[in-house]
Motif scaffolding. Structure first.
Motif, PDB file in Angstrom:
ATOM      1  N   ILE A 119       0.780  -1.262   0.186  1.00  0.00           N
ATOM      2  CA  ILE A 119      -0.010   0.040   0.138  1.00  0.00           C
ATOM      3  C   ILE A 119       0.911   1.235   0.081  1.00  0.00           C
ATOM      4  CG2 ILE A 119      -1.602   1.477   1.216  1.00  0.00           C
ATOM      5  CD1 ILE A 119      -2.686  -1.220   2.499  1.00  0.00           C
ATOM      6  N   VAL A 120       0.382   2.194  -0.765  1.00  0.00           N
ATOM      7  CA  VAL A 120       1.341   3.483  -0.880  1.00  0.00           C
ATOM      8  C   VAL A 120       1.074   4.070   0.345  1.00  0.00           C
ATOM      9  CG1 VAL A 120       1.181   3.614  -3.223  1.00  0.00           C
ATOM     10  CG2 VAL A 120      -0.367   4.791  -2.032  1.00  0.00           C
ATOM     11  N   ASP A 121       1.920   5.294   0.912  1.00  0.00           N
ATOM     12  CA  ASP A 121       1.981   5.832   2.252  1.00  0.00           C
ATOM     13  C   ASP A 121       1.152   7.181   2.063  1.00  0.00           C
ATOM     14  OD1 ASP A 121       2.194   6.749   4.508  1.00  0.00           O
ATOM     15  OD2 ASP A 121       4.500   7.151   4.630  1.00  0.00           O
ATOM     16  N   HIS A 122      -0.028   7.180   1.407  1.00  0.00           N
ATOM     17  CA  HIS A 122      -0.957   8.366   1.506  1.00  0.00           C
ATOM     18  C   HIS A 122      -2.432   7.814   1.565  1.00  0.00           C
ATOM     19  CE1 HIS A 122       0.136   7.635  -2.865  1.00  0.00           C
ATOM     20  NE2 HIS A 122      -1.252   8.187  -2.995  1.00  0.00           N
ATOM     21  N   THR A 123      -3.435   8.893   2.099  1.00  0.00           N
ATOM     22  CA  THR A 123      -4.504   8.402   1.905  1.00  0.00           C
ATOM     23  C   THR A 123      -5.711   8.447   0.597  1.00  0.00           C
ATOM     24  OG1 THR A 123      -5.212  10.437   2.963  1.00  0.00           O
ATOM     25  CG2 THR A 123      -4.699   8.680   4.608  1.00  0.00           C
TER      26      THR A 123
ATOM     27  N   ARG B  93     -14.542 -11.227   2.028  1.00  0.00           N
ATOM     28  CA  ARG B  93     -13.113 -10.976   2.652  1.00  0.00           C
ATOM     29  C   ARG B  93     -12.171 -11.737   1.784  1.00  0.00           C
ATOM     30  NH1 ARG B  93     -11.675 -15.443   6.951  1.00  0.00           N
ATOM     31  NH2 ARG B  93      -9.807 -14.644   7.982  1.00  0.00           N
ATOM     32  N   THR B  94     -12.338 -12.818   1.078  1.00  0.00           N
ATOM     33  CA  THR B  94     -11.247 -13.323   0.196  1.00  0.00           C
ATOM     34  C   THR B  94     -11.392 -12.873  -1.178  1.00  0.00           C
ATOM     35  OG1 THR B  94     -12.689 -15.309   0.107  1.00  0.00           O
ATOM     36  CG2 THR B  94     -10.958 -15.214   1.641  1.00  0.00           C
ATOM     37  N   VAL B  95     -12.214 -11.960  -1.595  1.00  0.00           N
ATOM     38  CA  VAL B  95     -12.487 -11.369  -3.094  1.00  0.00           C
ATOM     39  C   VAL B  95     -11.417 -10.119  -3.045  1.00  0.00           C
ATOM     40  CG1 VAL B  95     -13.693 -10.195  -4.638  1.00  0.00           C
ATOM     41  CG2 VAL B  95     -14.783 -12.087  -3.477  1.00  0.00           C
ATOM     42  N   GLY B  96     -10.156 -10.133  -3.787  1.00  0.00           N
ATOM     43  CA  GLY B  96      -9.213  -9.407  -3.687  1.00  0.00           C
ATOM     44  C   GLY B  96      -9.112  -8.595  -5.058  1.00  0.00           C
ATOM     45  N   VAL B  97      -7.980  -7.788  -5.245  1.00  0.00           N
ATOM     46  CA  VAL B  97      -7.773  -7.146  -6.418  1.00  0.00           C
ATOM     47  C   VAL B  97      -6.203  -7.229  -6.536  1.00  0.00           C
ATOM     48  CG1 VAL B  97      -7.700  -4.778  -7.833  1.00  0.00           C
ATOM     49  CG2 VAL B  97      -9.878  -5.545  -6.315  1.00  0.00           C
ATOM     50  N   GLU B  98      -5.803  -7.223  -7.812  1.00  0.00           N
ATOM     51  CA  GLU B  98      -4.313  -7.379  -7.879  1.00  0.00           C
ATOM     52  C   GLU B  98      -3.828  -6.267  -8.795  1.00  0.00           C
ATOM     53  OE1 GLU B  98      -1.854  -9.007  -6.429  1.00  0.00           O
ATOM     54  OE2 GLU B  98      -3.205 -10.590  -5.301  1.00  0.00           O
ATOM     55  N   LEU B  99      -2.907  -5.451  -8.528  1.00  0.00           N
ATOM     56  CA  LEU B  99      -2.521  -4.229  -9.339  1.00  0.00           C
ATOM     57  C   LEU B  99      -0.919  -4.614  -9.851  1.00  0.00           C
ATOM     58  CD1 LEU B  99      -3.662  -1.138  -7.571  1.00  0.00           C
ATOM     59  CD2 LEU B  99      -4.680  -2.286  -9.564  1.00  0.00           C
ATOM     60  N   THR B 100      -0.749  -4.602 -11.161  1.00  0.00           N
ATOM     61  CA  THR B 100       0.932  -4.700 -11.524  1.00  0.00           C
ATOM     62  C   THR B 100       1.644  -3.434 -11.285  1.00  0.00           C
ATOM     63  OG1 THR B 100      -0.350  -6.003 -13.459  1.00  0.00           O
ATOM     64  CG2 THR B 100       2.239  -5.391 -13.477  1.00  0.00           C
ATOM     65  N   PRO B 101       2.599  -3.526 -10.462  1.00  0.00           N
ATOM     66  CA  PRO B 101       3.529  -2.427 -10.249  1.00  0.00           C
ATOM     67  C   PRO B 101       4.062  -1.700 -11.531  1.00  0.00           C
ATOM     68  CG  PRO B 101       3.966  -4.207  -8.734  1.00  0.00           C
ATOM     69  CD  PRO B 101       3.177  -4.897  -9.831  1.00  0.00           C
ATOM     70  N   GLY B 102       3.756  -0.451 -11.528  1.00  0.00           N
ATOM     71  CA  GLY B 102       4.290   0.392 -12.842  1.00  0.00           C
ATOM     72  C   GLY B 102       3.451   0.475 -13.802  1.00  0.00           C
ATOM     73  N   PHE B 103       2.506  -0.181 -13.806  1.00  0.00           N
ATOM     74  CA  PHE B 103       1.394  -0.224 -14.820  1.00  0.00           C
ATOM     75  C   PHE B 103      -0.295   0.160 -14.458  1.00  0.00           C
ATOM     76  CE2 PHE B 103       4.383  -2.446 -16.913  1.00  0.00           C
ATOM     77  CZ  PHE B 103       4.769  -1.817 -18.399  1.00  0.00           C
ATOM     78  N   SER B 104      -0.814  -0.986 -14.062  1.00  0.00           N
ATOM     79  CA  SER B 104      -2.184  -0.598 -13.373  1.00  0.00           C
ATOM     80  C   SER B 104      -2.149   0.036 -11.903  1.00  0.00           C
ATOM     81  CB  SER B 104      -2.759  -2.044 -13.259  1.00  0.00           C
ATOM     82  OG  SER B 104      -2.135  -2.817 -12.528  1.00  0.00           O
ATOM     83  N   GLU B 105      -1.006  -0.225 -11.418  1.00  0.00           N
ATOM     84  CA  GLU B 105      -0.964   0.281 -10.118  1.00  0.00           C
ATOM     85  C   GLU B 105      -0.805   1.725 -10.190  1.00  0.00           C
ATOM     86  OE1 GLU B 105       1.433  -0.607  -6.045  1.00  0.00           O
ATOM     87  OE2 GLU B 105       2.634  -0.188  -7.375  1.00  0.00           O
TER      88      GLU B 105
ATOM     89  N   SER C 209      -1.613   3.715 -12.941  1.00  0.00           N
ATOM     90  CA  SER C 209      -2.995   4.095 -13.330  1.00  0.00           C
ATOM     91  C   SER C 209      -3.968   4.397 -12.466  1.00  0.00           C
ATOM     92  CB  SER C 209      -3.253   3.173 -14.667  1.00  0.00           C
ATOM     93  OG  SER C 209      -4.641   3.671 -14.859  1.00  0.00           O
ATOM     94  N   MET C 210      -4.038   3.732 -11.455  1.00  0.00           N
ATOM     95  CA  MET C 210      -5.275   3.589 -10.206  1.00  0.00           C
ATOM     96  C   MET C 210      -4.970   4.610  -9.446  1.00  0.00           C
ATOM     97  SD  MET C 210      -7.601   1.664 -11.310  1.00  0.00           S
ATOM     98  CE  MET C 210      -7.178   2.034 -13.216  1.00  0.00           C
ATOM     99  N   LEU C 211      -3.643   4.999  -9.202  1.00  0.00           N
ATOM    100  CA  LEU C 211      -3.257   5.797  -8.158  1.00  0.00           C
ATOM    101  C   LEU C 211      -3.489   7.250  -8.891  1.00  0.00           C
ATOM    102  CD1 LEU C 211       0.129   4.594  -6.575  1.00  0.00           C
ATOM    103  CD2 LEU C 211      -2.302   4.367  -5.705  1.00  0.00           C
ATOM    104  N   GLU C 212      -3.224   7.385  -9.901  1.00  0.00           N
ATOM    105  CA  GLU C 212      -3.565   8.601 -10.752  1.00  0.00           C
ATOM    106  C   GLU C 212      -4.924   9.086 -10.690  1.00  0.00           C
ATOM    107  OE1 GLU C 212      -1.717  10.983 -12.168  1.00  0.00           O
ATOM    108  OE2 GLU C 212      -0.100  10.016 -11.042  1.00  0.00           O
TER     109      GLU C 212
END
Length: 293
Positions: A45-49, A93-105, A107-110
Protein backbone atom coordinates in the motif's frame (compact mmCIF):
# COMPACT_ATOMS: atom_id res chain seq x y z
CA UNK A 1 1.82 14.43 7.66
CA UNK A 2 0.16 13.19 10.85
CA UNK A 3 -3.16 12.70 9.05
CA UNK A 4 -1.43 10.89 6.20
CA UNK A 5 0.36 8.48 8.56
CA UNK A 6 -2.81 7.83 10.53
CA UNK A 7 -4.73 7.00 7.34
CA UNK A 8 -1.96 4.75 6.09
CA UNK A 9 -1.78 2.84 9.35
CA UNK A 10 -5.51 2.24 9.30
CA UNK A 11 -5.44 0.96 5.74
CA UNK A 12 -2.44 -1.23 6.54
CA UNK A 13 -4.36 -2.78 9.43
CA UNK A 14 -7.39 -3.37 7.22
CA UNK A 15 -5.14 -5.02 4.66
CA UNK A 16 -3.67 -7.36 7.25
CA UNK A 17 -7.18 -8.37 8.26
CA UNK A 18 -8.12 -8.97 4.65
CA UNK A 19 -5.09 -11.17 4.01
CA UNK A 20 -5.40 -13.23 7.17
CA UNK A 21 -6.27 -16.77 6.07
CA UNK A 22 -9.55 -18.26 7.31
CA UNK A 23 -9.33 -20.15 10.59
CA UNK A 24 -8.96 -23.88 9.87
CA UNK A 25 -12.06 -26.01 10.44
CA UNK A 26 -10.33 -29.28 9.59
CA UNK A 27 -12.52 -29.37 6.46
CA UNK A 28 -14.80 -26.72 4.97
CA UNK A 29 -18.24 -26.77 6.54
CA UNK A 30 -20.34 -29.76 5.42
CA UNK A 31 -17.90 -30.68 2.70
CA UNK A 32 -14.49 -32.19 2.12
CA UNK A 33 -14.39 -31.16 -1.52
CA UNK A 34 -12.34 -27.97 -1.28
CA UNK A 35 -9.43 -26.89 0.85
CA UNK A 36 -8.66 -23.40 2.06
CA UNK A 37 -5.76 -21.77 0.24
CA UNK A 38 -3.67 -18.91 1.56
CA UNK A 39 -4.28 -15.77 -0.51
CA UNK A 40 -1.38 -14.70 -2.74
CA UNK A 41 0.93 -11.93 -1.65
CA UNK A 42 -0.30 -8.46 -2.56
CA UNK A 43 1.44 -5.31 -3.67
CA UNK A 44 2.36 -2.80 -0.98
CA UNK A 45 0.00 0.00 0.00
CA UNK A 46 1.29 3.47 -0.80
CA UNK A 47 1.91 5.88 2.04
CA UNK A 48 -0.99 8.29 1.57
CA UNK A 49 -4.75 8.33 1.92
CA UNK A 50 -7.57 8.25 -0.61
CA UNK A 51 -11.17 9.38 -0.30
CA UNK A 52 -13.74 6.61 -0.18
CA UNK A 53 -15.71 6.12 -3.38
CA UNK A 54 -19.48 6.71 -2.97
CA UNK A 55 -21.22 3.37 -2.41
CA UNK A 56 -23.92 1.97 -4.65
CA UNK A 57 -25.33 0.07 -1.67
CA UNK A 58 -25.35 2.52 1.22
CA UNK A 59 -26.69 0.32 4.01
CA UNK A 60 -26.05 -3.40 3.50
CA UNK A 61 -26.73 -5.82 6.33
CA UNK A 62 -24.12 -8.22 7.68
CA UNK A 63 -24.79 -11.18 9.94
CA UNK A 64 -21.97 -11.44 12.47
CA UNK A 65 -21.91 -14.97 13.85
CA UNK A 66 -19.76 -18.02 14.47
CA UNK A 67 -19.97 -21.10 12.29
CA UNK A 68 -22.74 -23.61 13.05
CA UNK A 69 -24.98 -20.97 14.61
CA UNK A 70 -28.03 -21.23 12.36
CA UNK A 71 -27.03 -18.51 9.93
CA UNK A 72 -28.26 -20.49 6.93
CA UNK A 73 -31.71 -20.84 8.47
CA UNK A 74 -31.79 -17.10 9.18
CA UNK A 75 -30.70 -16.45 5.60
CA UNK A 76 -33.46 -18.66 4.17
CA UNK A 77 -36.11 -16.92 6.28
CA UNK A 78 -34.92 -13.45 5.32
CA UNK A 79 -34.53 -14.34 1.66
CA UNK A 80 -38.20 -15.41 1.62
CA UNK A 81 -39.17 -11.78 2.25
CA UNK A 82 -40.32 -9.86 -0.81
CA UNK A 83 -37.88 -6.99 -0.13
CA UNK A 84 -34.85 -8.79 1.35
CA UNK A 85 -32.18 -10.50 -0.71
CA UNK A 86 -30.04 -12.84 1.39
CA UNK A 87 -27.90 -14.88 -1.01
CA UNK A 88 -25.49 -17.68 -0.25
CA UNK A 89 -22.28 -16.77 1.58
CA UNK A 90 -20.45 -14.09 -0.43
CA UNK A 91 -17.00 -14.40 1.18
CA UNK A 92 -16.09 -10.80 0.37
CA UNK A 93 -13.13 -11.15 2.71
CA UNK A 94 -11.29 -13.28 0.16
CA UNK A 95 -12.33 -11.29 -2.93
CA UNK A 96 -9.27 -9.22 -3.77
CA UNK A 97 -7.68 -7.05 -6.44
CA UNK A 98 -4.20 -7.36 -7.92
CA UNK A 99 -2.39 -4.34 -9.38
CA UNK A 100 0.71 -4.68 -11.53
CA UNK A 101 3.49 -2.36 -10.28
CA UNK A 102 4.33 0.31 -12.83
CA UNK A 103 1.21 -0.19 -14.90
CA UNK A 104 -2.22 -0.71 -13.36
CA UNK A 105 -0.95 0.38 -9.96
CA UNK A 106 0.29 3.71 -11.33
CA UNK A 107 -2.84 4.14 -13.42
CA UNK A 108 -5.20 3.60 -10.50
CA UNK A 109 -3.19 5.87 -8.21
CA UNK A 110 -3.57 8.64 -10.77
CA UNK A 111 -7.34 8.13 -10.46
CA UNK A 112 -7.11 8.44 -6.70
CA UNK A 113 -7.64 4.71 -6.06
CA UNK A 114 -5.34 2.41 -4.12
CA UNK A 115 -5.74 -1.37 -4.11
CA UNK A 116 -7.67 -1.44 -0.83
CA UNK A 117 -10.27 1.03 -2.06
CA UNK A 118 -10.51 -0.84 -5.37
CA UNK A 119 -11.41 -3.95 -3.40
CA UNK A 120 -14.11 -1.98 -1.65
CA UNK A 121 -15.46 -0.85 -5.02
CA UNK A 122 -15.62 -4.47 -6.18
CA UNK A 123 -17.35 -5.61 -2.98
CA UNK A 124 -19.90 -2.82 -3.29
CA UNK A 125 -20.56 -3.64 -6.93
CA UNK A 126 -21.15 -7.30 -6.08
CA UNK A 127 -23.81 -6.34 -3.55
CA UNK A 128 -25.39 -3.86 -5.93
CA UNK A 129 -25.49 -6.38 -8.76
CA UNK A 130 -27.20 -8.90 -6.51
CA UNK A 131 -29.82 -6.34 -5.51
CA UNK A 132 -30.46 -5.43 -9.15
CA UNK A 133 -30.88 -9.07 -10.11
CA UNK A 134 -33.29 -9.72 -7.29
CA UNK A 135 -35.33 -6.54 -7.63
CA UNK A 136 -35.32 -6.21 -3.84
CA UNK A 137 -34.29 -3.36 -1.54
CA UNK A 138 -32.22 -4.84 1.30
CA UNK A 139 -29.08 -6.97 0.91
CA UNK A 140 -28.02 -9.35 3.71
CA UNK A 141 -24.72 -11.24 3.73
CA UNK A 142 -24.39 -13.96 6.32
CA UNK A 143 -20.85 -15.23 5.71
CA UNK A 144 -19.39 -16.43 9.08
CA UNK A 145 -15.99 -15.06 8.05
CA UNK A 146 -17.45 -11.55 8.35
CA UNK A 147 -16.80 -11.83 12.06
CA UNK A 148 -13.09 -11.37 11.36
CA UNK A 149 -13.50 -8.19 9.29
CA UNK A 150 -16.34 -6.39 11.05
CA UNK A 151 -14.17 -3.29 11.48
CA UNK A 152 -13.41 -3.20 7.79
CA UNK A 153 -17.07 -3.70 6.86
CA UNK A 154 -18.00 -0.74 9.02
CA UNK A 155 -15.21 1.29 7.42
CA UNK A 156 -16.36 0.41 3.90
CA UNK A 157 -20.04 1.01 4.64
CA UNK A 158 -20.41 3.56 7.47
CA UNK A 159 -24.19 3.08 7.30
CA UNK A 160 -24.04 -0.73 7.35
CA UNK A 161 -26.41 -2.59 9.67
CA UNK A 162 -25.54 -5.66 11.71
CA UNK A 163 -27.36 -8.72 12.97
CA UNK A 164 -25.55 -10.54 15.77
CA UNK A 165 -26.53 -14.20 15.68
CA UNK A 166 -25.69 -16.11 18.87
CA UNK A 167 -25.89 -19.75 19.87
CA UNK A 168 -25.05 -21.51 23.10
CA UNK A 169 -21.32 -22.37 22.87
CA UNK A 170 -22.06 -26.03 23.52
CA UNK A 171 -24.51 -25.97 20.62
CA UNK A 172 -21.85 -24.61 18.28
CA UNK A 173 -19.29 -27.19 19.38
CA UNK A 174 -21.77 -30.06 19.27
CA UNK A 175 -22.76 -29.07 15.75
CA UNK A 176 -19.13 -28.98 14.67
CA UNK A 177 -18.61 -32.34 16.34
CA UNK A 178 -21.58 -33.90 14.57
CA UNK A 179 -20.51 -32.92 11.10
CA UNK A 180 -20.12 -35.74 8.66
CA UNK A 181 -16.67 -37.34 8.72
CA UNK A 182 -15.50 -35.16 11.60
CA UNK A 183 -12.32 -36.53 13.20
CA UNK A 184 -11.27 -33.42 15.12
CA UNK A 185 -10.73 -33.56 18.85
CA UNK A 186 -13.01 -31.76 21.26
CA UNK A 187 -10.16 -29.45 22.29
CA UNK A 188 -9.52 -28.42 18.68
CA UNK A 189 -13.22 -27.72 18.11
CA UNK A 190 -13.34 -25.56 21.23
CA UNK A 191 -10.33 -23.61 19.95
CA UNK A 192 -12.05 -23.10 16.59
CA UNK A 193 -15.21 -21.83 18.26
CA UNK A 194 -13.25 -19.40 20.44
CA UNK A 195 -11.63 -17.87 17.38
CA UNK A 196 -15.09 -16.79 16.25
CA UNK A 197 -16.46 -15.93 19.70
CA UNK A 198 -13.82 -13.34 20.57
CA UNK A 199 -14.29 -11.00 17.55
CA UNK A 200 -18.06 -11.57 17.68
CA UNK A 201 -18.21 -10.25 21.22
CA UNK A 202 -15.94 -7.35 20.29
CA UNK A 203 -18.29 -6.43 17.44
CA UNK A 204 -21.34 -6.66 19.72
CA UNK A 205 -19.76 -4.21 22.13
CA UNK A 206 -18.67 -1.73 19.47
CA UNK A 207 -21.47 -1.76 16.89
CA UNK A 208 -25.16 -0.99 16.93
CA UNK A 209 -27.38 -3.78 15.71
CA UNK A 210 -29.98 -6.37 16.61
CA UNK A 211 -29.18 -9.58 18.51
CA UNK A 212 -30.79 -12.90 17.57
CA UNK A 213 -30.36 -16.16 19.46
CA UNK A 214 -30.61 -19.29 17.35
CA UNK A 215 -32.60 -21.09 20.03
CA UNK A 216 -35.20 -18.29 20.04
CA UNK A 217 -35.26 -18.15 16.25
CA UNK A 218 -36.38 -21.78 16.11
CA UNK A 219 -38.67 -21.67 19.15
CA UNK A 220 -40.33 -18.31 18.39
CA UNK A 221 -39.67 -17.64 14.72
CA UNK A 222 -42.47 -15.12 14.25
CA UNK A 223 -41.46 -12.92 17.16
CA UNK A 224 -37.78 -13.11 16.27
CA UNK A 225 -38.20 -12.38 12.57
CA UNK A 226 -40.58 -9.52 13.39
CA UNK A 227 -37.81 -7.94 15.46
CA UNK A 228 -35.34 -8.34 12.61
CA UNK A 229 -37.77 -6.90 10.07
CA UNK A 230 -38.43 -3.93 12.33
CA UNK A 231 -34.70 -3.29 12.58
CA UNK A 232 -34.35 -3.51 8.79
CA UNK A 233 -37.27 -1.16 8.23
CA UNK A 234 -39.50 -3.58 6.33
CA UNK A 235 -42.94 -4.95 7.17
CA UNK A 236 -42.98 -8.49 8.49
CA UNK A 237 -44.40 -11.10 6.09
CA UNK A 238 -45.83 -14.42 7.36
CA UNK A 239 -44.59 -16.13 4.20
CA UNK A 240 -41.07 -15.83 5.60
CA UNK A 241 -41.75 -18.72 7.96
CA UNK A 242 -42.58 -21.03 5.05
CA UNK A 243 -39.22 -20.67 3.40
CA UNK A 244 -39.48 -24.07 1.72
CA UNK A 245 -42.26 -22.74 -0.52
CA UNK A 246 -40.03 -20.07 -2.02
CA UNK A 247 -37.46 -20.44 -4.74
CA UNK A 248 -34.05 -20.43 -3.10
CA UNK A 249 -30.47 -20.69 -4.30
CA UNK A 250 -28.87 -24.05 -4.88
CA UNK A 251 -27.14 -25.69 -1.90
CA UNK A 252 -23.49 -25.42 -2.90
CA UNK A 253 -20.55 -26.80 -0.88
CA UNK A 254 -18.72 -24.20 1.23
CA UNK A 255 -21.48 -21.62 0.87
CA UNK A 256 -23.64 -22.55 3.84
CA UNK A 257 -25.42 -25.42 5.57
CA UNK A 258 -26.57 -28.25 3.26
CA UNK A 259 -27.96 -30.59 5.90
CA UNK A 260 -31.25 -32.45 5.56
CA UNK A 261 -32.72 -30.21 8.25
CA UNK A 262 -32.20 -27.04 6.23
CA UNK A 263 -33.27 -28.73 3.00
CA UNK A 264 -36.55 -29.81 4.59
CA UNK A 265 -37.91 -26.28 4.19
CA UNK A 266 -39.24 -26.32 7.75
CA UNK A 267 -38.03 -24.60 10.90
CA UNK A 268 -36.91 -27.31 13.28
CA UNK A 269 -36.29 -27.01 17.00
CA UNK A 270 -32.74 -26.31 18.04
CA UNK A 271 -30.96 -28.46 20.55
CA UNK A 272 -30.97 -26.52 23.81
CA UNK A 273 -28.69 -26.49 26.82
CA UNK A 274 -30.05 -25.41 30.19
CA UNK A 275 -26.80 -24.40 31.83
CA UNK A 276 -23.13 -23.68 31.28
CA UNK A 277 -21.98 -26.39 33.66
CA UNK A 278 -19.12 -28.35 32.19
CA UNK A 279 -17.98 -25.63 29.84
CA UNK A 280 -14.34 -24.57 30.13
CA UNK A 281 -14.00 -21.10 31.68
CA UNK A 282 -13.10 -19.46 28.35
CA UNK A 283 -16.32 -20.73 26.77
CA UNK A 284 -18.43 -20.13 29.86
CA UNK A 285 -17.41 -16.47 29.76
CA UNK A 286 -19.11 -16.02 26.39
CA UNK A 287 -22.12 -18.11 27.37
CA UNK A 288 -22.68 -15.80 30.32
CA UNK A 289 -22.18 -12.65 28.25
CA UNK A 290 -24.77 -13.91 25.75
CA UNK A 291 -27.40 -14.66 28.38
CA UNK A 292 -27.01 -18.42 28.58
CA UNK A 293 -25.55 -18.49 32.07
Amino acid sequence: MGVVNKGFKRRARLLREALRPPWPLTQPENSGELKVRRPPKRTQIVDHTFPAVPRLVRSPVFVISPVRSGSTLLRMLLNSHSQIRAPHELHLRTVGVELTPGFSETSMLELGLDRVELEHVVWDRILHLELLRSGKQVLVDKTPGNVFIWERLKYVWPEARFIFLLRHPEGVISSLQNRKDNTTTRAALEATALKYFKPLEQARRKLDGVTVRYEELTAEPERTTREVCSYLGVAWEPEMLQYGRHHQDQFVPNLGDRSDNIKSGRIQAARTFDSIDGLPPKLAKYATAWGYG
